[in-house]
Design an enzyme around this catalytic site. Structure first.
Site, short mmCIF file in Angstrom:
data_model
loop_
_atom_site.label_atom_id
_atom_site.label_comp_id
_atom_site.label_asym_id
_atom_site.label_seq_id
_atom_site.Cartn_x
_atom_site.Cartn_y
_atom_site.Cartn_z
N GLU A 1 0.75 -1.18 0.03
CA GLU A 1 -0.06 0.08 -0.08
C GLU A 1 0.89 1.43 0.09
OE1 GLU A 1 -3.22 0.41 -0.39
OE2 GLU A 1 -3.43 -1.61 -0.68
N CYS B 1 -15.39 3.69 -20.74
CA CYS B 1 -16.68 3.56 -20.29
C CYS B 1 -17.66 2.52 -20.87
CB CYS B 1 -17.22 4.95 -20.53
SG CYS B 1 -16.51 6.40 -19.70
N CYS C 1 -23.49 6.41 -14.26
CA CYS C 1 -22.19 7.47 -14.28
C CYS C 1 -23.00 8.75 -14.72
CB CYS C 1 -21.29 7.12 -14.93
SG CYS C 1 -20.01 8.06 -14.96
S1 SF4 Z 1 -17.27 5.41 -13.87
FE1 SF4 Z 1 -18.28 6.73 -15.52
S2 SF4 Z 1 -16.35 7.93 -16.32
FE2 SF4 Z 1 -15.62 6.17 -15.05
S3 SF4 Z 1 -15.27 4.45 -16.67
FE3 SF4 Z 1 -17.34 4.23 -15.75
S4 SF4 Z 1 -18.69 5.03 -17.05
FE4 SF4 Z 1 -16.68 6.07 -17.57
#
Ligand code: SF4
Length: 364
Positions: A35, A201, A210
């Site tokens: 860590e 994404c 998201c």
């Molecule tokens: S959290 Fe949102 S920005 Fe990040 S990879 Fe997933 S979909 Fe994309």
């Protein structure tokens, strides 16, 4: 279990990392070292350092009974050397106060040098299966995007908001290593899917939730630290050579490269030959020119002007000084010592000018 944690746990089991050298152990020492090394450093960089470190220092006692120099020698090249110094100091405290056994109590772990709230939580999760929230840089990025936190995460109010989220989203079930899998999932998602540049994404388990993806602001979040131009500084490092050996001096414990062995520094604009005579009583002559080297610290940029010099005569009075804060060392051996990364680069350039690299077996 919340939908959020369920999705991440499911994703981790299918796509997460499960064979990193610090996984599949409950040894708090091994987890602690990993860590600390992983703070500000990527997994691929950390792995060889981690393996070498654990081989040389298999337990807390072996760190505590070694000098800080020996610890920093294995940290050399990894950067952020205060991490190595803190680890050594913490090992000594554990040896003195806890009988060499890594503490079990979260508050005690958090008080050790170099261990903040998120690192303490990660250790508590992976070593003891505690229900704790982490919030390292990768996790901040995932949360900032997923929940549309539109402000610099280092700012107090945003950080508090992210911590609150991190606490709320913990899996509710205590069964079946849920917390370990969930914590690893967050780390893996931040490192491999929700990356700083070009996040994937379309393969992300959080894409339905998201906010950044929905609002088309993934590239803007998390908001960067308000920019101030980094100040620029210059220095001269003297590369004093004598029969294949180079002169290194130990830096003070605090300040840049604290406690590391470094080439002697000289103010910019001074005459190197006169300086060596005045400060070391050495007669020197210039060796082949080396170009400047730029190095960026967190708070400033440093332009290093190397001055390679051949030592022609060397006074006996220098001997006394060597014993406490300077040493002559063969170039190959210097690369094994606790030296900062730019000094390593300069030694490689000077000693191996064709390839800039050591023979294979000496490479780190
Ligand atoms: S959290 Fe949102 S920005 Fe990040 S990879 Fe997933 S979909 Fe994309």
């Amino acid at each position: 279990m919340s939908t959020f944690s369920a999705k991440l746990i499911h994703w981790q089991k299918l796509h997460g990392r499960s064979n990193l050298p610090w996984q599949n152990t409950r040894d708090p020492y091994a987890i602690w070292v990993s860590e600390i090394m992983l703070q500000q450093t990527q997994v691929t960089t950390v792995i060889p350092y981690y393996l070498r470190f654990l081989q040389r220092f298999p337990d807390i006692e072996s760190v505590a009974s070694s000098s800080v120099d020996e610890v920093l020698a294995l940290w050399s090249g990894l950067g952020y050397y205060s991490r190595g110094r803190n680890l050594h100091q913490a090992a000594r405290l554990i040896a003195r106060d806890q009988g060499g056994i890594f503490p079990r109590n979260f508050e005690v772990i958090q008080q050790l040098p170099g261990i903040g709230r998120s690192t303490a939580a990660a250790i508590a999760v992976f070593a003891y299966g505690e229900q704790r929230a982490i919030l390292d840089g990768n996790v901040k990025r995932v949360f900032a995007r997923c929940f549309g936190v539109d402000g610099y995460p280092g700012e107090r109010k945003n950080e508090l908001l992210l911590w609150r989220k991190a606490e709320e989203l913990l899996p509710e079930s205590y069964e079946g290593n849920q917390i370990e899998i969930y914590t690893q999932a967050l780390m893996d998602l931040g490192a491999t899917v929700c990356t700083r540049g070009q996040p994937k994404c379309m393969t992300c388990p959080l894409q339905q939730d998201c906010i950044a993806l929905r609002n088309d602001c993934v590239a803007r979040l998390p908001v960067s630290r308000p920019r101030r131009p980094l100040p620029e500084k210059e220095t001269v490092l003297l590369m004093l050579m004598k029969q294949g050996e180079v002169l290194l001096g130990k830096r003070p414990a605090t300040g840049i490269w604290g406690g590391l062995w470094c080439l002697p520094e000289m103010p910019v604009g001074e005459d190197a030959i006169a300086y060596c005579m005045q400060h070391f009583g050495m007669k020197v002559k210039p060796l082949a020119h080396m170009p400047p080297l730029d190095h960026t610290f967190t708070h400033f940029r440093l332009r290093i002007h190397p001055r390679p010099l051949q030592v022609v005569s060397y006074p006996a009075v220098m001997q006394a000084r060597e014993q406490d804060e300077t040493m002559w060392i063969m170039l190959d051996d210097a690369l094994e010592a606790a030296i900062p990364a730019p000094v390593r680069k300069l030694i490689l350039q000077h000693g191996y000018p064709q390839s800039g690299q050591l023979p294979f077996e000496k490479q780190r």
